[in-house]
Design a protein around this motif. Sequence first.
Motif, PDB file in Angstrom:
ATOM      1  N   MET A 154       0.998  -1.283  -0.116  1.00  0.00           N
ATOM      2  CA  MET A 154       0.301  -0.064   0.241  1.00  0.00           C
ATOM      3  C   MET A 154       1.153   0.839   0.556  1.00  0.00           C
ATOM      4  N   ARG A 155       2.131   0.828   0.777  1.00  0.00           N
ATOM      5  CA  ARG A 155       3.163   2.523   0.785  1.00  0.00           C
ATOM      6  C   ARG A 155       3.435   2.650  -0.769  1.00  0.00           C
ATOM      7  N   GLN A 156       3.666   1.456  -1.639  1.00  0.00           N
ATOM      8  CA  GLN A 156       4.634   1.406  -2.597  1.00  0.00           C
ATOM      9  C   GLN A 156       3.368   2.014  -3.676  1.00  0.00           C
ATOM     10  N   GLY A 157       2.026   1.940  -3.173  1.00  0.00           N
ATOM     11  CA  GLY A 157       0.768   3.195  -4.288  1.00  0.00           C
ATOM     12  C   GLY A 157       0.120   1.255  -5.128  1.00  0.00           C
ATOM     13  N   ALA A 158       0.241   0.290  -3.885  1.00  0.00           N
ATOM     14  CA  ALA A 158      -1.295  -0.883  -4.654  1.00  0.00           C
ATOM     15  C   ALA A 158      -1.924  -0.626  -4.100  1.00  0.00           C
ATOM     16  N   ASP A 159      -3.577  -1.001  -5.835  1.00  0.00           N
ATOM     17  CA  ASP A 159      -5.183   0.137  -4.897  1.00  0.00           C
ATOM     18  C   ASP A 159      -5.228  -1.076  -4.666  1.00  0.00           C
ATOM     19  N   GLY A 160      -5.547  -2.626  -4.244  1.00  0.00           N
ATOM     20  CA  GLY A 160      -5.757  -3.354  -3.152  1.00  0.00           C
ATOM     21  C   GLY A 160      -4.615  -3.858  -2.995  1.00  0.00           C
ATOM     22  N   TYR A 161      -5.302  -5.086  -2.084  1.00  0.00           N
ATOM     23  CA  TYR A 161      -3.928  -6.036  -1.041  1.00  0.00           C
ATOM     24  C   TYR A 161      -5.185  -7.581  -1.396  1.00  0.00           C
ATOM     25  N   LEU A 162      -5.511  -8.264  -1.908  1.00  0.00           N
ATOM     26  CA  LEU A 162      -6.439  -9.730  -2.095  1.00  0.00           C
ATOM     27  C   LEU A 162      -5.430 -11.063  -1.923  1.00  0.00           C
ATOM     28  N   SER A 163      -6.540 -11.628  -0.188  1.00  0.00           N
ATOM     29  CA  SER A 163      -5.410 -12.699  -0.865  1.00  0.00           C
ATOM     30  C   SER A 163      -5.862 -14.202  -1.065  1.00  0.00           C
TER      31      SER A 163
END
Length: 128
Positions: free
Chosen positions: A97-106
């Motif tokens: 998220m710090r690097q600019g991801a728009d989402g983090y999914l498992s």
Amino acid sequence: MDDAKTVTLLIVDDEVGFADVLRKRMARRGVDATPAASGEDAVRILRKRDFDVALVDLKLQGMDGVEILKVFKLMAPEMPVLMLTGHGSEEAREECMRQGADGYLSKPMDFDRLLVKTLHAAGVRGAA
């Protein structure tokens, strides 16, 4: 984004079988998905064409997902990037998220939920 436009998706995952199944399932829903088996392949593909959204596995051989995310944000800063992982941690999520991801999914993730997240990231109205 025009709702009639086909959404283009770049899938970066070294699990070739998973990426191919995902590509086929996305195609049946009107999403033009292009798989890349490595970060290096993904960079080559992104140099040749634009995508509405990218789905990047966190754990890859060679360039890892965070490195790919950083490169994508330099190459195509407006392209949303969703991170996908089966081995995530809170620290990894925060870094993405710090690097600019728009989402983090498992992984594993329900396909319909993944489709909605992908369409929403691509700016398709009504895909919340």
